[in-house]
Write an enzyme that holds these catalytic residues in place. Structure first.
Site, PDB file in Angstrom:
ATOM      1  CG  HIS A   1      39.635  69.302  50.825  1.00  0.00           C
ATOM      2  ND1 HIS A   1      38.799  69.253  51.917  1.00  0.00           N
ATOM      3  CD2 HIS A   1      39.182  70.338  50.056  1.00  0.00           C
ATOM      4  CE1 HIS A   1      37.869  70.195  51.802  1.00  0.00           C
ATOM      5  NE2 HIS A   1      38.084  70.877  50.687  1.00  0.00           N
TER       6      HIS A   1
ATOM      7  CB  SER B   1      67.474  53.948  56.579  1.00  0.00           C
ATOM      8  OG  SER B   1      67.254  52.635  57.056  1.00  0.00           O
TER       9      SER B   1
ATOM     10  CE  LYS C   1      63.075  55.790  53.835  1.00  0.00           C
ATOM     11  NZ  LYS C   1      62.381  55.068  54.883  1.00  0.00           N
TER      12      LYS C   1
ATOM     13  CD  GLU D   1      60.355  62.200  59.639  1.00  0.00           C
ATOM     14  OE1 GLU D   1      59.477  61.333  59.557  1.00  0.00           O
ATOM     15  OE2 GLU D   1      61.568  61.932  59.586  1.00  0.00           O
TER      16      GLU D   1
END
Ligand code: ARG
Length: 469
Positions: free
Chosen positions: A162, A283, A289, A296
């Site tokens: 979980h 970024s 970043k 992704e």
């Protein structure tokens, strides 16, 4: 695009007028099936060689055609495949160029053959190559996983259920879980390859042919295990492409899960991994970043690959025997899935090979969340012969107390523990460390470092690598 508006030079005999612009455009598969040119030339050469050997065309014509096909191939290699919508597809494009190069003998190539068995053959050859390519890539990914798992057989991290800290595991164990998934993916591809490796060539339009062809000869020439056994099935079967897509979709789901782990692990609150610069981006507005874009996109691509599978399944659903033009739509999803999968495999291989695992952060996280609570319960069962359910309850009280004090389980004093249950003695502390916890889980396939090393060694043997673990 290009082309005349008169009737088609390959099949226009019965037509008074030419197709409309819309007809030509919707009909043309050359923009994508030109990717099949190598397979188309190979299958045509095998076919004409057989026609010559069987005396269906003269030896001279067969040689002329075969040489001509080599010339067409050399042109394609050098200049690319021309896209003329009037010629519809790669099969007619090649035959038409052959006719320009060698004259009327080119017209004998299509004896005892149809584009229906031709495209089924070409596409099988293409999918077979795609399977071989996936196999190679997945093997490399396994090599990377096994290397990192061997390195980290002792590195302790929290194991989750979980996404909540559950029990300590080793990073090597976690990485080897993906080795197992990829092993199953490889076996699915191998299975698909074995099943599809039969030649449809010679099934002709749908019913076979009256010419004395030798389908065993063409099958062998193209590396197939033999010819298919039903001509109707042969020209309309696309299971082989679906088998490939199913294996690709399942594999992409595994890659997506692995990508997701890296995305979570790379986030600042976790900080379990530093992604390689080579597979990250920055970024344009936030200078600090470093984004896990490759991971992704692997996660995103799996959605598209599953979409490709769905597309072809729906295309095939409800098609009567034998060939229908719907089936021309089989190629774009397969081509798309194959290139997305190849990229995804390569990206995850680089990620696994080059990621810097922050083992000190992982170990510290494993100390949090009372990950060794099960070990306390197991200890009570073993040392004090307490039934597991009762031990579970006693342990729950210990966790509650530790939580209220804001300390770890092994930071509770013996007095505290004995106040919860007098059967607890000082030996319990040895069981409460994360090291003791993972070492104890030595059941077959468990997370104990010695078990992980055993599995890594087996994997290295299976991959034909030198054993290091
Ligand atoms: N371009 C076609 C395809 O990809 C080749 C087969 C065409 N056959 C036919 N009878 N029109 O499926």
């Amino acid at each position: 695009m290009s082309g005349n508006s008169g009737s088609n030079q390959m099949w226009g005999g019965r037509f008074a007028g030419g197709p409309s612009a819309i007809m030509r455009e919707i009909n043309a598969s050359i923009p994508f099936d030109k990717a099949l040119w190598r397979q188309d030339i190979a299958a045509s050469k095998a076919h004409v060689d057989m026609l010559g050997a069987q005396g269906i065309v003269s030896a001279e014509d067969a040689a002329l055609i075969s040489d001509g096909l080599d010339k067409v191939a050399a042109e394609y290699e050098a200049e690319g495949v021309p896209e003329n919508w009037d010629l519809e597809d790669i099969h007619m494009t090649t035959e038409s160029r052959l006719a320009e190069l060698i004259g009327p003998a080119a017209g004998r190539l299509h004896t005892a053959r149809s584009r229906n068995d031709q495209v089924a053959t070409d596409f099988r050859l293409w999918v077979r190559d795609a399977i071989d390519q996936a196999e190679l890539g997945l093997r490399q990914l396994q090599v990377a996983l096994v290397a990192r798992a061997g390195e980290h057989a002792d590195s302790i991290m929290p194991g989750f259920t979980h996404l909540q800290t559950a029990q300590p595991v080793t990073l090597g164990h976690h990485l080897m879980a993906y080795y197992e998934m990829i092993a199953r993916d490889r076996s699915r591809f191998a299975d698909a390859r074995r099943r599809m490796n039969r030649s449809p060539l010679g099934s002709a339009a749908l019913a076979g042919t009256g010419f004395p062809i030798d389908r065993f000869r063409t099958a062998a020439a193209l590396g197939f295990d033999g010819p298919t056994d039903n001509s109707l099935d042969s020209v309309s079967d696309r299971d082989f492409a679906l088998d490939y897509l199913m294996a690709a979709a399942q594999c992409s789901l595994h890659l997506s899960r692995l990508a997701e782990e890296f995305i979570i692990w790379a986030s600042q609150p976790f900080g379990f991994v530093t992604l390689p610069d080579s597979l990250s981006t920055g970024s344009s507005i936030m200078p600090q970043k470093k984004n896990p874009d490759a991971a992704e996109l692997v996660r995103g691509h799996s959605g598209r690959i599953v979409g490709c599978l769905t597309a072809l399944m729906i295309t095939m659903k409800g098609l009567p025997l034998a060939y229908s033009k719907d089936m021309q739509d089989d190629k774009p999803p397969v081509f798309e899935a194959a290139s997305l999968l190849a990229l995804s495999i390569a990206a995850m291989t680089g990620m696994v090979a080059e990621a810097k695992f922050r083992t000190e952060r992982m170990r510290a996280a494993a100390e949090l969340g009372y990950a060794t609570a099960t070990d306390l319960a197991d200890w009570l069962v073993r040392q004090a012969n307490i039934p597991f359910r009762e031990a579970h309850h006693i342990t729950g009280s210990a966790v509650k107390l530790a939580e209220s004090r804001g300390v770890a389980l092994d930071q509770l004093s013996l007095d505290d523990l004995q106040a919860i249950d007098p059967r607890i003695d000082e030996r319990v502390y040895a069981a409460l460390s994360v090291e003791a916890s993972v070492a104890a889980r030595c059941s077959h396939g468990g997370t104990a470092p010695e078990e992980v090393r055993k599995r890594v060694a087996e994997a290295q043997r299976a991959l034909g690598l030198e054993e290091t673990a």
